[in-house]
Design a protein around this motif. Structure first.
Motif, PDB file in Angstrom:
ATOM      1  N   LYS A 134     -10.847  41.262   4.392  1.00 42.75           N
ATOM      2  CA  LYS A 134     -11.403  40.058   3.856  1.00 42.75           C
ATOM      3  C   LYS A 134     -11.730  38.768   4.540  1.00 42.75           C
ATOM      4  O   LYS A 134     -12.952  38.288   4.509  1.00 42.75           O
ATOM      5  N   ALA A 135     -10.620  38.252   5.235  1.00 36.15           N
ATOM      6  CA  ALA A 135     -10.763  37.152   6.196  1.00 36.15           C
ATOM      7  C   ALA A 135     -11.900  37.226   7.358  1.00 36.15           C
ATOM      8  O   ALA A 135     -12.576  36.272   7.550  1.00 36.15           O
TER       9      ALA A 135
ATOM     10  N   GLU B 206       1.541  46.923   5.092  1.00 38.38           N
ATOM     11  CA  GLU B 206       0.457  47.183   5.725  1.00 38.38           C
ATOM     12  C   GLU B 206      -0.666  47.279   5.329  1.00 38.38           C
ATOM     13  O   GLU B 206      -1.663  46.694   5.644  1.00 38.38           O
ATOM     14  N   GLU B 207      -1.028  47.881   4.158  1.00 35.54           N
ATOM     15  CA  GLU B 207      -2.149  47.760   3.366  1.00 35.54           C
ATOM     16  C   GLU B 207      -2.444  46.536   2.757  1.00 35.54           C
ATOM     17  O   GLU B 207      -3.741  46.042   2.675  1.00 35.54           O
ATOM     18  N   ASP B 208      -1.469  45.382   2.399  1.00 29.74           N
ATOM     19  CA  ASP B 208      -1.852  44.283   2.133  1.00 29.74           C
ATOM     20  C   ASP B 208      -2.332  43.569   3.156  1.00 29.74           C
ATOM     21  O   ASP B 208      -3.251  42.538   3.116  1.00 29.74           O
ATOM     22  N   LEU B 209      -1.717  43.558   4.312  1.00 30.22           N
ATOM     23  CA  LEU B 209      -2.340  42.940   5.577  1.00 30.22           C
ATOM     24  C   LEU B 209      -3.771  43.358   5.773  1.00 30.22           C
ATOM     25  O   LEU B 209      -4.600  42.564   6.186  1.00 30.22           O
ATOM     26  N   VAL B 210      -3.889  44.585   5.807  1.00 29.19           N
ATOM     27  CA  VAL B 210      -5.396  45.319   6.123  1.00 29.19           C
ATOM     28  C   VAL B 210      -6.352  44.563   5.208  1.00 29.19           C
ATOM     29  O   VAL B 210      -7.521  43.986   5.696  1.00 29.19           O
TER      30      VAL B 210
ATOM     31  N   LEU C 139       0.821  35.627   5.950  1.00 27.17           N
ATOM     32  CA  LEU C 139       1.264  36.859   5.276  1.00 27.17           C
ATOM     33  C   LEU C 139       1.801  37.583   6.780  1.00 27.17           C
ATOM     34  O   LEU C 139       2.842  38.113   6.500  1.00 27.17           O
ATOM     35  N   PHE C 140       1.247  37.613   7.984  1.00 28.76           N
ATOM     36  CA  PHE C 140       1.754  38.306   9.071  1.00 28.76           C
ATOM     37  C   PHE C 140       3.391  37.489   9.232  1.00 28.76           C
ATOM     38  O   PHE C 140       4.403  38.389   9.600  1.00 28.76           O
ATOM     39  N   ALA C 141       3.310  36.275   9.093  1.00 30.59           N
ATOM     40  CA  ALA C 141       4.562  35.484   9.343  1.00 30.59           C
ATOM     41  C   ALA C 141       5.910  35.842   8.058  1.00 30.59           C
ATOM     42  O   ALA C 141       7.024  35.622   8.397  1.00 30.59           O
TER      43      ALA C 141
ATOM     44  N   GLU D 165      -6.894  46.533  13.984  1.00 29.54           N
ATOM     45  CA  GLU D 165      -7.960  47.584  14.470  1.00 29.54           C
ATOM     46  C   GLU D 165      -8.579  48.207  13.312  1.00 29.54           C
ATOM     47  O   GLU D 165      -9.685  48.279  12.834  1.00 29.54           O
ATOM     48  N   THR D 166      -7.538  48.475  12.120  1.00 26.15           N
ATOM     49  CA  THR D 166      -8.218  49.102  10.971  1.00 26.15           C
ATOM     50  C   THR D 166      -9.028  48.115   9.996  1.00 26.15           C
ATOM     51  O   THR D 166     -10.127  48.423   9.770  1.00 26.15           O
ATOM     52  N   ALA D 167      -8.776  46.779  10.197  1.00 31.03           N
ATOM     53  CA  ALA D 167      -9.642  45.908   9.406  1.00 31.03           C
ATOM     54  C   ALA D 167     -10.988  45.903  10.125  1.00 31.03           C
ATOM     55  O   ALA D 167     -11.814  45.773   9.726  1.00 31.03           O
ATOM     56  N   LEU D 168     -11.017  45.899  11.544  1.00 32.42           N
ATOM     57  CA  LEU D 168     -12.385  45.658  12.186  1.00 32.42           C
ATOM     58  C   LEU D 168     -13.016  46.977  12.138  1.00 32.42           C
ATOM     59  O   LEU D 168     -14.276  46.979  11.954  1.00 32.42           O
TER      60      LEU D 168
END
Length: 172
Positions: free
Chosen positions: A14-15, A5-9, A88-90, A115-118
Motif C-alpha cells: 500500500k505504501a 510477514e503478511e502484515d508487512l507485505v 512495523l519493521f522496527a 520483493e513480494t510487495a514490488l
C-alpha cells in the motif's frame, strides 16, 4: 504484537503504491527508469528512490550516478507513506540481535517482503506494461551492495534493456 510477514507485505504494498503513484503524478513528463526500495545490511524498513531519464540528463557525470539512489532528485520519496511501514519493521526482532539461523531467517523475511510487495505492484501494472515495463528497472536493494541484489533484480524484472544495463553496470 509482532507484525507478521503478511502484515508487512500488505503495509509495504500500500505504501509503495501510494508513493509511486504520487511520484508519477507530481512529475509529469519524467521518464522513470529506476525505482528502488533500499535497506541497509540491518534490513531496516525500506526507503523508496527513483531516477528519471530527464533528471539524469541534467547531471554533468551521469554515468557516475545512474543507479545511485542517494544522488537522485527523487531520493527517499513517499516518506509519509513509508514511515509507518518502518515502524512495523522496527516492531520485529532486530536482525543483528538474533543469532545464527534466526538472524538469517529474519533478514530473508524482510527482503522477501520488499520483493513480494514490488512483484504485487508490478502485476498490477504500476511500473508499466510490455515494452514500457522492460525499460523500467525495479529493485529491492541492500545498500551499499549485497550479493543478493542481482538475483532479486533478475526475479523482479523482465529481460530487457533496463535489467541488462544494470547488470552490466554492477558486473552482475
Amino acid at each position: 504484537m509482532i507484525p507478521s510477514e503478511e502484515d508487512l507485505v500488505d503495509a509495504l504494498t500500500k505504501a509503495v503504491r501510494a508513493s509511486v503513484a504520487e511520484l508519477f503524478l507530481d512529475n509529469p513528463g519524467q521518464t522513470f527508469y529506476y525505482i528502488t526500495l533500499t535497506t541497509p545490511g540491518e534490513a531496516f524498513g525500506p526507503a523508496l528512490s527513483a531516477w528519471s531519464q530527464e533528471a539524469l540528463a541534467e547531471r554533468s557525470s551521469p554515468d557516475d550516478v545512474r543507479y545511485s539512489y542517494p544522488d537522485s532528485p527523487f531520493s527517499i520519496v513517499g516518506e509519509e507513506y513509508l514511515a509507518p511501514v518502518r515502524r512495523l519493521f522496527a516492531a520485529r526482532p532486530e536482525v543483528f540481535d538474533l543469532v545464527g539461523d534466526a538472524s538469517d531467517a529474519e533478514f530473508d523475511l524482510r527482503l522477501r517482503v520488499m520483493e513480494t510487495a514490488l512483484r504485487t505492484l508490478d502485476s498490477e501494472g504500476l511500473f508499466g506494461a510490455g515494452e514500457a515495463r522492460s525499460n523500467v528497472l525495479v529493485l529491492a536493494e541492500v545498500v551499499p551492495g549485497d550479493a543478493g541484489n542481482a538475483a532479486r533484480a533478475r526475479r523482479l524484472n523482465p529481460p530487457g534493456p533496463a535489467l541488462e544495463a544494470w547488470l552490466a553496470y554492477w558486473g552482475g
